[in-house]
Design a protein around this motif. Structure first.
Motif, PDB file in Angstrom:
ATOM      1  N   TYR A 187      84.032  29.806  45.340  1.00 23.21           N
ATOM      2  CA  TYR A 187      85.399  29.683  44.832  1.00 23.21           C
ATOM      3  C   TYR A 187      85.455  30.207  43.395  1.00 23.21           C
ATOM      4  CZ  TYR A 187      85.936  26.864  49.031  1.00 23.21           C
ATOM      5  OH  TYR A 187      85.963  26.429  50.340  1.00 23.21           O
ATOM      6  N   ASP A 188      86.409  29.716  42.612  1.00 12.20           N
ATOM      7  CA  ASP A 188      86.496  30.099  41.212  1.00 12.20           C
ATOM      8  C   ASP A 188      85.482  29.314  40.385  1.00 12.20           C
ATOM      9  OD1 ASP A 188      88.639  31.751  41.834  1.00 12.20           O
ATOM     10  OD2 ASP A 188      90.163  30.284  41.255  1.00 12.20           O
ATOM     11  N   VAL A 189      85.302  29.734  39.142  1.00  9.07           N
ATOM     12  CA  VAL A 189      84.476  29.001  38.174  1.00  9.07           C
ATOM     13  C   VAL A 189      85.358  28.618  36.994  1.00  9.07           C
ATOM     14  CG1 VAL A 189      82.455  29.072  36.679  1.00  9.07           C
ATOM     15  CG2 VAL A 189      82.418  30.314  38.848  1.00  9.07           C
ATOM     16  N   PRO A 190      85.727  27.312  36.872  1.00 12.45           N
ATOM     17  CA  PRO A 190      85.505  26.215  37.816  1.00 12.45           C
ATOM     18  C   PRO A 190      86.589  26.199  38.886  1.00 12.45           C
ATOM     19  CG  PRO A 190      86.606  25.377  35.869  1.00 12.45           C
ATOM     20  CD  PRO A 190      86.382  26.855  35.626  1.00 12.45           C
ATOM     21  N   HIS A 191      86.464  25.283  39.856  1.00  7.34           N
ATOM     22  CA  HIS A 191      87.446  25.183  40.934  1.00  7.34           C
ATOM     23  C   HIS A 191      87.684  23.720  41.288  1.00  7.34           C
ATOM     24  CE1 HIS A 191      84.446  24.128  44.039  1.00  7.34           C
ATOM     25  NE2 HIS A 191      83.648  25.003  43.451  1.00  7.34           N
ATOM     26  N   ALA A 192      88.632  23.487  42.184  1.00  8.02           N
ATOM     27  CA  ALA A 192      89.023  22.127  42.558  1.00  8.02           C
ATOM     28  C   ALA A 192      88.793  21.860  44.042  1.00  8.02           C
ATOM     29  CB  ALA A 192      90.495  21.888  42.213  1.00  8.02           C
ATOM     30  N   MET A 193      87.807  22.533  44.632  1.00  2.75           N
ATOM     31  CA  MET A 193      87.570  22.399  46.065  1.00  2.75           C
ATOM     32  C   MET A 193      86.405  21.480  46.394  1.00  2.75           C
ATOM     33  SD  MET A 193      89.956  24.246  47.316  1.00  2.75           S
ATOM     34  CE  MET A 193      89.499  24.585  49.017  1.00  2.75           C
ATOM     35  N   GLY A 194      85.633  21.068  45.395  1.00  4.46           N
ATOM     36  CA  GLY A 194      84.415  20.324  45.675  1.00  4.46           C
ATOM     37  C   GLY A 194      84.368  18.964  45.021  1.00  4.46           C
ATOM     38  N   SER A 195      83.437  18.795  44.063  1.00  3.69           N
ATOM     39  CA  SER A 195      83.154  17.477  43.488  1.00  3.69           C
ATOM     40  C   SER A 195      83.094  17.469  41.974  1.00  3.69           C
ATOM     41  CB  SER A 195      81.818  16.965  44.043  1.00  3.69           C
ATOM     42  OG  SER A 195      81.795  16.974  45.453  1.00  3.69           O
ATOM     43  N   SER A 196      83.429  18.575  41.322  1.00  2.88           N
ATOM     44  CA  SER A 196      83.233  18.662  39.874  1.00  2.88           C
ATOM     45  C   SER A 196      84.525  18.809  39.092  1.00  2.88           C
ATOM     46  CB  SER A 196      82.310  19.851  39.546  1.00  2.88           C
ATOM     47  OG  SER A 196      81.024  19.661  40.082  1.00  2.88           O
ATOM     48  N   HIS A 197      85.667  18.553  39.727  1.00  4.04           N
ATOM     49  CA  HIS A 197      86.948  18.708  39.041  1.00  4.04           C
ATOM     50  C   HIS A 197      87.548  17.333  38.737  1.00  4.04           C
ATOM     51  CE1 HIS A 197      87.734  18.415  43.341  1.00  4.04           C
ATOM     52  NE2 HIS A 197      88.967  17.995  43.074  1.00  4.04           N
ATOM     53  N   GLY A 198      88.727  17.349  38.105  1.00  2.41           N
ATOM     54  CA  GLY A 198      89.386  16.084  37.786  1.00  2.41           C
ATOM     55  C   GLY A 198      89.315  15.707  36.321  1.00  2.41           C
ATOM     56  N   VAL A 199      89.060  16.670  35.456  1.00  2.00           N
ATOM     57  CA  VAL A 199      89.112  16.547  33.995  1.00  2.00           C
ATOM     58  C   VAL A 199      87.883  15.861  33.407  1.00  2.00           C
ATOM     59  CG1 VAL A 199      90.431  15.774  31.973  1.00  2.00           C
ATOM     60  CG2 VAL A 199      91.650  16.482  34.061  1.00  2.00           C
ATOM     61  N   SER A 200      87.545  14.658  33.890  1.00  3.82           N
ATOM     62  CA  SER A 200      86.518  13.854  33.221  1.00  3.82           C
ATOM     63  C   SER A 200      85.607  13.184  34.242  1.00  3.82           C
ATOM     64  CB  SER A 200      87.173  12.783  32.345  1.00  3.82           C
ATOM     65  OG  SER A 200      88.051  11.973  33.127  1.00  3.82           O
ATOM     66  N   ARG A 201      84.380  12.894  33.800  1.00  2.00           N
ATOM     67  CA  ARG A 201      83.407  12.158  34.613  1.00  2.00           C
ATOM     68  C   ARG A 201      82.715  11.119  33.734  1.00  2.00           C
ATOM     69  NH1 ARG A 201      85.653  14.354  38.026  1.00  2.00           N
ATOM     70  NH2 ARG A 201      84.907  15.301  39.964  1.00  2.00           N
ATOM     71  N   ILE A 202      82.458   9.954  34.302  1.00  2.18           N
ATOM     72  CA  ILE A 202      81.789   8.876  33.571  1.00  2.18           C
ATOM     73  C   ILE A 202      80.337   9.245  33.287  1.00  2.18           C
ATOM     74  CG2 ILE A 202      80.889   6.511  33.801  1.00  2.18           C
ATOM     75  CD1 ILE A 202      83.450   5.811  35.340  1.00  2.18           C
ATOM     76  N   ILE A 203      79.873   8.859  32.093  1.00  2.00           N
ATOM     77  CA  ILE A 203      78.453   8.865  31.771  1.00  2.00           C
ATOM     78  C   ILE A 203      78.118   7.491  31.223  1.00  2.00           C
ATOM     79  CG2 ILE A 203      78.782   9.853  29.439  1.00  2.00           C
ATOM     80  CD1 ILE A 203      76.071  11.335  29.915  1.00  2.00           C
ATOM     81  N   ARG A 204      76.955   6.953  31.622  1.00  2.00           N
ATOM     82  CA  ARG A 204      76.587   5.591  31.214  1.00  2.00           C
ATOM     83  C   ARG A 204      75.078   5.447  31.211  1.00  2.00           C
ATOM     84  NH1 ARG A 204      75.914   3.286  36.528  1.00  2.00           N
ATOM     85  NH2 ARG A 204      76.992   4.612  38.037  1.00  2.00           N
ATOM     86  N   LEU A 205      74.588   4.674  30.254  1.00  2.00           N
ATOM     87  CA  LEU A 205      73.158   4.364  30.170  1.00  2.00           C
ATOM     88  C   LEU A 205      72.783   3.151  31.003  1.00  2.00           C
ATOM     89  CD1 LEU A 205      72.286   4.868  26.390  1.00  2.00           C
ATOM     90  CD2 LEU A 205      71.212   6.032  28.319  1.00  2.00           C
ATOM     91  N   ALA A 206      73.675   2.174  31.084  1.00  2.00           N
ATOM     92  CA  ALA A 206      73.412   0.962  31.874  1.00  2.00           C
ATOM     93  C   ALA A 206      73.508   1.346  33.340  1.00  2.00           C
ATOM     94  CB  ALA A 206      74.418  -0.126  31.511  1.00  2.00           C
ATOM     95  N   TYR A 207      72.355   1.547  33.986  1.00  2.00           N
ATOM     96  CA  TYR A 207      72.361   2.174  35.303  1.00  2.00           C
ATOM     97  C   TYR A 207      71.986   1.179  36.388  1.00  2.00           C
ATOM     98  CZ  TYR A 207      73.665   6.442  37.393  1.00  2.00           C
ATOM     99  OH  TYR A 207      74.413   7.375  38.061  1.00  2.00           O
ATOM    100  N   TYR A 208      73.018   0.628  37.033  1.00  2.00           N
ATOM    101  CA  TYR A 208      72.776  -0.437  38.007  1.00  2.00           C
ATOM    102  C   TYR A 208      72.136   0.072  39.293  1.00  2.00           C
ATOM    103  CZ  TYR A 208      77.281   1.161  39.959  1.00  2.00           C
ATOM    104  OH  TYR A 208      78.308   1.905  40.470  1.00  2.00           O
ATOM    105  N   GLU A 209      72.273   1.364  39.613  1.00  2.00           N
ATOM    106  CA  GLU A 209      71.735   1.866  40.882  1.00  2.00           C
ATOM    107  C   GLU A 209      70.209   1.730  40.952  1.00  2.00           C
ATOM    108  OE1 GLU A 209      75.667   3.971  40.315  1.00  2.00           O
ATOM    109  OE2 GLU A 209      74.007   3.306  39.048  1.00  2.00           O
ATOM    110  N   ASP A 210      69.519   2.009  39.852  1.00  2.00           N
ATOM    111  CA  ASP A 210      68.064   1.852  39.778  1.00  2.00           C
ATOM    112  C   ASP A 210      67.649   2.205  38.354  1.00  2.00           C
ATOM    113  OD1 ASP A 210      65.111   2.465  39.980  1.00  2.00           O
ATOM    114  OD2 ASP A 210      65.511   2.005  42.085  1.00  2.00           O
ATOM    115  N   PRO A 211      66.780   1.422  37.737  1.00  2.00           N
ATOM    116  CA  PRO A 211      66.355   1.747  36.364  1.00  2.00           C
ATOM    117  C   PRO A 211      65.674   3.099  36.226  1.00  2.00           C
ATOM    118  CG  PRO A 211      65.797  -0.531  36.883  1.00  2.00           C
ATOM    119  CD  PRO A 211      66.242   0.109  38.174  1.00  2.00           C
ATOM    120  N   VAL A 212      65.159   3.653  37.323  1.00  2.00           N
ATOM    121  CA  VAL A 212      64.466   4.939  37.244  1.00  2.00           C
ATOM    122  C   VAL A 212      65.391   6.044  36.748  1.00  2.00           C
ATOM    123  CG1 VAL A 212      64.920   5.777  39.595  1.00  2.00           C
ATOM    124  CG2 VAL A 212      62.782   6.394  38.452  1.00  2.00           C
TER     125      VAL A 212
END
Length: 376
Positions: free
Chosen positions: A36-61
């Motif tokens: 698609y285009d660079v960037p594009h809105a067809m996948g998983s990387s669009h929507g203006v903003s994405r969370i970043i966090r150090l407190a990682y509940y999924e797994d400390p690794v």
């Protein structure tokens, strides 16, 4: 004549743009191919903003990886000359015995991450945009925040091009095959050969790697932007990014960033596994109803008029951990997929990991959890 490259990257979204940049920075002759285009809105990387966090509940690794991601986000934003990462603080709130709260606190304790433990009532008092259950427990971490997702793709792509990479958009990869110790990639425009191949094609990854069929499964997601009645309460300086577990499910959200409305969604939304080429990309009334009912209960000051709705995709693995590996029968092919709705924040470091695997055949980053053969 078929052009030969050191490395070809399939998919120039969040992960692929960072990988293309990291390879080009090492002096590699790199081709990035984007459907698609660079960037594009067809996948998983669009929507203006994405969370970043150090407190990682999924797994400390994940903590060492996300710490390195912070460093690399700073590097690319400095080099590109545009701020991409903004720290607002982060809140992980849930019942005291829930894995969301327990895992977040555990990662902070194991890695000596600065944090506070608050009750839901204390969170609501400190941040009046919130109205979460008073008896919830919350991990409050000051370095959480958000990354400007599309702008980060642009930054990585432009800096990769400055380093000599070639990026071609609106070109669909139809096949690839090993050729000696290298690969041959066929697109709807031509053929290319390379010593190495990196597959970062998101929801389409299983189309390019047979071993991911049934492992990296795309799922339809919907995000909402609602206009708060008191917008100042939802500004970045007053409204940390958050994850919240309630009876209705697990939700996540961010402050007002660049467009009207505070942004939020529900993990796994309506649990609709999809074909990425046939997904309904138009938000439906049921999507809006589900999200609005949640906001009216837990963020009532934010539940004003709808400003926007958008579909995207999570690509989920059975255990919701990533796949980052080389293919066992084709070590010249590296793949990163199945980011399960919590991957974008790592894009900067995933690019470094994939460049390591491509150039050196190994990496010092802790990626053992993400081996493809764990699903055998």
């Amino acid at each position: 004549m078929t052009h030969h490259y050191d490395d070809i990257v399939i998919g120039v979204g969040g992960m692929g743009s960072a990988t293309t940049y990291q390879l080009a920075k090492r002096g590699r002759d790199v081709l990035g191919i984007e459907r698609y285009d660079v960037p594009h809105a067809m996948g998983s990387s669009h929507g203006v903003s994405r969370i970043i966090r150090l407190a990682y509940y999924e797994d400390p690794v994940y903590v060492p990886l996300v710490r390195r991601a912070y460093d690399l986000w700073d590097e690319i934003q400095t080099q590109y000359g545009e701020q991409l990462l903004f720290e607002t603080g982060s809140i992980d709130a849930a019942p005291a015995d829930d894995p969301l709260f327990r895992g977040s606190r555990r990662s902070c304790e194991e890695y000596d991450i600065d944090h506070e433990v608050l009750t839901g009532a204390e969170v609501n008092e400190r941040y009046p945009g919130y109205d979460i259950p008073e008896d919830h427990m919350a991990v409050c971490q000051p370095n959480g925040g958000y990354v400007l997702s599309e702008r980060a793709i642009v930054a990585h792509t432009v800096e990769a091009q400055r380093e000599g990479a070639r990026v071609q958009a609106r070109e669909r990869v139809t096949d690839w095959e090993p050729e000696g110790d290298g690969v041959r990639v066929t697109t709807d425009r031509g053929e290319y050969t390379a010593d190495n191949l990196v597959i970062t094609s998101g929801a389409w990854a299983a189309r390019h790697v047979e071993a991911l069929d049934g492992i990296a499964v795309p799922q339809r997601q919907v995000l909402a932007w609602l206009q708060p009645q008191e917008p100042e309460r939802f500004a970045p300086e007053n409204f940390p990014v958050w994850n919240l577990q309630v009876e209705e499910g697990r939700f996540y959200g961010l402050p007002i960033v660049k467009v009207p409305g505070f942004k939020f969604g529900r993990y796994m939304h309506r649990q609709q596994d999809v074909d990425p080429d046939a997904m309904n990309r138009e938000p439906e009334p049921e999507d809006e109803r589900l999200l609005r009912e949640f906001a009216e209960t837990h963020f009532p000051r934010g539940s004003g008029p709808t400003m926007g709705l958008a579909t995207c995709m999570f690509t989920n693995t059975p255990d919701e951990h990533f796949v980052i590996d080389t293919l066992p029968d084709h070590p010249q092919v590296a793949v990163a997929a199945g980011f399960s709705g919590h991957g974008y924040k790592f894009a900067s470091v995933i690019g470094e990991v994939l460049a390591d695997l491509t150039v050196d055949g190994r990496t010092d980053h802790p990626i053992e959890l993400f081996a493809l053969d764990r699903f055998e």
